[in-house]
Design an enzyme around this catalytic site. Structure first.
Site, PDB file in Angstrom:
ATOM      1  N   ASP A 169       0.834  -1.208   0.000  1.00 44.40           N
ATOM      2  CA  ASP A 169       0.000   0.000   0.000  1.00 44.40           C
ATOM      3  C   ASP A 169       0.866   1.254   0.000  1.00 44.40           C
ATOM      4  O   ASP A 169       2.074   1.201   0.251  1.00 44.40           O
ATOM      5  CB  ASP A 169      -0.936   0.007   1.219  1.00 44.40           C
ATOM      6  CG  ASP A 169      -0.188  -0.083   2.544  1.00 44.40           C
ATOM      7  OD1 ASP A 169       0.801  -0.848   2.622  1.00 44.40           O
ATOM      8  OD2 ASP A 169      -0.558   0.625   3.493  1.00 44.40           O
ATOM      9  N   GLU A 228       0.005  -1.429   5.580  1.00 41.36           N
ATOM     10  CA  GLU A 228       1.066  -1.012   6.512  1.00 41.36           C
ATOM     11  C   GLU A 228       0.854   0.416   6.968  1.00 41.36           C
ATOM     12  O   GLU A 228       1.090   0.744   8.130  1.00 41.36           O
ATOM     13  CB  GLU A 228       2.446  -1.142   5.847  1.00 41.36           C
ATOM     14  CG  GLU A 228       3.621  -0.977   6.808  1.00 41.36           C
ATOM     15  CD  GLU A 228       4.035   0.466   7.078  1.00 41.36           C
ATOM     16  OE1 GLU A 228       4.677   0.713   8.102  1.00 41.36           O
ATOM     17  OE2 GLU A 228       3.689   1.369   6.278  1.00 41.36           O
TER      18      GLU A 228
HETATM   19 ZN   LIG Z   1       6.533   2.304   4.300  1.00 41.31          ZN
END
Ligand SMILES: [Zn+2]
Length: 383
Positions: free
Chosen positions: A74, A139
């Site tokens: 992401d 994340e």
């Molecule tokens: Zn990162």
């Protein structure tokens, strides 16, 4: 003979940048990587989580020792598009610098890990041990992907962990602060503002508590990684200027340190809540995310090897300092001994989360080569 020349390597990165994985859509990246791996004879598994979100795991080699390498799929929002000099989702090169959302954080790191594994596999490497890629979703917000890997036992048999995020330019890290998100909910009784004595203002004790907590946490002495940080980031309550609010909420993010842990923060906030509730407030606490600080030794086997290998590529000594931000290591490196071979090490020029995010092209190529050397030497050392 290399499988990927430099233009092939750029094509992989370009493809990764083109997927708009702004806090979502990681499944598209996972499917692309699965296809790429399978073209080169490497099996991988997509683990679907929810709403187009997924993790991917791929392995080369077999048996112990096991090296886990991890990168997230992401990216953060591109922000104000008018401030970008190029389309953030089209990899753009200018004067040997690459531009695009996620080029530093951390699609180049992920691409370099994937290509390194394909190159090694084509040479029938590793001869001993396993390289396990853990490509994560989410994340940037919540780290649910790495949490899912941890919970499912993907770290249980590992002998080392490399997270391919940049921590400083050609530098590495073995430590990072914790990240702890809490929600405080305050209940009151709504009445007309002309008769506040008949109601209870939910905002007032909450604001007082937050102010007191902020003052207390600022007095905590700095630790080896620097200060604990207590941030009140969201405060909501009330909807009309002549009514007392019967509900108020705050969200706080605390960057914890080994010298003052998440548990100590919980205790300190609960004590304040008890104090205010004893005086008539109705405040309760909810945990949104609870990630401990990670403080592996700075001379662990992974960092030591990185210092040896990385020097030749960086043309200077590899700096070892705590990571400025939080990475998936919060989950993946959890509950490991102090000497666990762990490092954060990846291509990046510290332009993450900024407009016109960039990366020197050569740094990307360097990491493709140095990851191969690092992975194999690490497994040989551990066997
Ligand atoms: Zn990162």
């Amino acid at each position: 003979m290399k499988v990927f020349n430099t233009s092939d390597a750029l094509a992989v990165l370009s493809k990764l940048i083109s997927f708009k994985t702004v806090n979502g859509n990681e499944l598209q990246v996972a499917e692309y990587l699965q296809e790429l791996f399978s073209q080169h004879g490497i099996d991988s598994k997509i683990i679907q989580l929810k709403n187009g979100r997924a993790n991917l795991v791929a392995e080369i080699g077999k048996n112990a020792p096991v090296l886990a390498v991890s990168g997230h799929m992401d990216v953060v929002s591109p922000g104000d598009l008018k401030l970008w000099q190029s389309d953030p989702f089209i990899l753009t090169e200018k004067n040997e610098i690459l531009y695009g959302r996620g080029v530093t954080d951390m699609k180049a790191g992920l691409a370099a890990m994937v290509i390194a594994m394909i190159e090694l596999h084509a040479q029938n490497l590793p001869k001993v041990g396993t390289i396990r890629l853990l490509a994560t979703m989410g994340e940037e917000v919540g780290e649910a992907g790495s949490a899912a890997f941890y919970e499912s036992g993907y770290m249980r048999d590992t002998d080392g962990l490399l997270v391919g995020e940049p921590s400083s330019i050609y530098g590495t890290a073995s430590r990072q602060k914790g990240s702890y998100d809490l929600k405080l909910i305050s209940k009151g009784k709504s009445v007309h503002s002309s008769t506040p004595e008949r109601g209870y203002n939910a905002l007032v004790p909450l604001i007082q508590l937050l102010t007191e907590a902020n003052a207390n946490f600022e007095k905590i002495p700095d630790g080896a990684m620097g200060p604990l940080r207590f941030n009140v980031d969201v405060l909501n309550g009330g909807d009309q200027v002549n009514s007392l609010p019967d509900h108020a909420e705050a969200q706080v993010n605390i960057r914890t340190i080994p010298e003052y842990t998440n548990e100590q923060v919980t205790d300190a906030i609960n004590q304040l809540i008890q104090k205010y509730n004893a005086a008539g407030a109705q405040i309760s606490l909810e945990t949104i995310m609870n990630e401990p600080p990670i403080s592996t030794n700075e001379n662990n086997a992974m960092v030591t090897l990185i210092q040896k290998i990385g020097k030749n590529y960086a043309g200077q000594d590899v700096v070892v300092q705590p990571s400025p931000g939080i990475t998936d290591a919060s989950n993946l490196a959890k509950n490991q001994p102090k000497n666990f071979p762990f490092a954060i090490y990846g291509p990046g020029d510290m332009s993450q989360h900024q407009v016109n995010e960039s990366l020197p092209k050569q740094m990307y190529f360097d990491f493709i080569d140095l990851y191969q050397e690092l992975f194999i030497k690490f497994l040989n050392e551990q066997s």
